[in-house]
Write an enzyme that holds these catalytic residues in place. Structure first.
Site, short mmCIF file in Angstrom:
data_model
loop_
_atom_site.label_atom_id
_atom_site.label_comp_id
_atom_site.label_asym_id
_atom_site.label_seq_id
_atom_site.Cartn_x
_atom_site.Cartn_y
_atom_site.Cartn_z
CB SER A 46 -0.94 0.01 1.21
OG SER A 46 -0.22 0.17 2.42
CE LYS A 120 -2.86 2.24 4.72
NZ LYS A 120 -2.68 1.38 3.54
#
Length: 263
Positions: A46, A120
Site C-alpha cells: 500500500s 500510511k
C-alpha cells in the site's frame, strides 16, 4: 593449589563480566525498544514506491509524544482525567506531544480494530477538507500538485512487475513524494469531500489504487491517540519472496541499497 584457585577465580570473574555486559545490553535494548524506537516491517504494497514489502524500519515513539498505544502496557497514564491534568499533555498524549505534520509517514492503530497496525501518509489535518477527483488529490478545494514522471517498474517485486504510471505529488507545505496510479479512474479516484474532525487525521497510502486508507469506512479518520509514531528510517530490507531464516540467500536477496534510507 593456590594457582588453580586463582585461575578459577579469574575465570569466574571473566564469566561474570560477560554476563553483566549482556544484561546491560539487554536493558539498553529494552529501554530503546520501549521508549524511543520500535521496529516494524512492511507487510503490504500500500505504500509503494516509498516503502516496499520486506522493508524493516524504525518508528520514533517520541515524535508525537507518548499515547495510549505507544507501549504494550498502560500504567493508567492515558485516561482523559490524568492527561488533561498533565502540563505536557493534550488529546490523549503526554510528554512533549507534537501534532503530526502533513506528509509524515506514520504508524497507527486501526480505529476499527486496535490490534492491527497500519502505516500510511498524513494527508489531512484537523479541519481540512479532503477529496479525490479523477485521481487528483484536493485539499481545502485546491488541487495538490501532481507531475507525471517515469513509470515505476521493479522486476524483482512480486505483484508490481509491469510498468506502473508514477507521479510526483507535492503537498501545500512543500513535502514531495512519489505515488502510483495502477488503475486510471479506480474505485477511490473519485470520492465525496471528507471534513476531518478535530483531533483526527486523514491518512492515505502512496500506492493509491491498492491502499485501504481513510477513503474507506474500515479506516476512516484516525484519532491522534491511535498514533504509535513516525516512521523515520529503513534499517533492513529483503525481497518479499525470501525467508529471514535462509541466511545463505541473504547476499542475493537483501536490498543493500535500501539500508539506512530516510523516510
Amino acid at each position: 593449589m593456590a594457582a588453580a584457585q586463582d585461575t578459577r577465580r579469574k575465570s569466574e570473574d571473566g564469566l561474570w563480566e560477560t554476563v553483566k555486559v549482556i544484561i546491560q545490553a539487554l536493558l539498553i535494548a529494552f529501554f530503546v525498544r520501549t521508549f524511543l524506537y520500535q521496529p516494524f516491517n512492511i507487510p503490504s504494497a500500500s505504500m509503494y514506491p516509498t516503502l516496499k514489502v520486506g522493508d524493516y524500519l524504525f518508528v520514533s515513539k517520541l515524535s508525537y509524544g507518548y499515547g495510549r498505544y505507544s507501549f504494550n502496557f498502560s500504567l493508567g497514564l492515558f485516561g482523559n482525567q490524568i492527561v488533561s491534568c498533565c502540563p505536557f499533555g493534550f488529546d490523549g498524549r503526554i510528554f512533549f506531544p507534537a501534532e503530526p505534520k502533513r506528509g509524515d509517514v506514520a504508524v497507527f492503530k486501526l480505529p476499527s480494530d486496535t490490534s492491527i497496525d497500519y502505516i500510511k501518509r498524513v494527508i489531512g489535518l484537523p479541519g481540512d477538507r479532503i477529496q479525490m477527483r479523477e485521481g487528483v488529490l484536493y485539499i481545502n478545494g485546491e488541487a495538490v500538485k501532481k507531475e507525471r514522471i517515469e513509470d515505476y517498474s521493479d522486476p524483482a517485486e512480486s505483484g508490481l512487475r509491469a510498468p506502473v504510471p508514477q507521479f510526483m505529488e507535492t503537498l501545500p507545505n512543500g513535502v514531495s513524494y512519489r505515488v502510483l496510479d495502477t488503475e486510471p479512474l479506480g474505485e477511490a479516484d473519485n470520492t465525496q469531500e471528507y471534513v476531518v474532525p478535530p483531533g483526527h487525521y486523514f491518512m492515505m497510502g502512496d500506492n493509491r489504487d491498492n491502499s485501504q486508507d481513510s477513503r474507506y469506512p474500515r479506516v476512516g479518520f484516525v484519532p491522534i491517540e491511535n498514533f504509535v509514531g513516525r516512521a523515520d528510517i529503513i534499517f533492513f530490507s529483503i525481497s518479499p519472496d525470501s525467508s529471514l531464516f535462509e541466511v545463505w540467500q541473504w547476499p542475493f536477496d537483501i536490498r543493500w541499497n535500501r539500508f539506512f534510507m530516510l523516510i
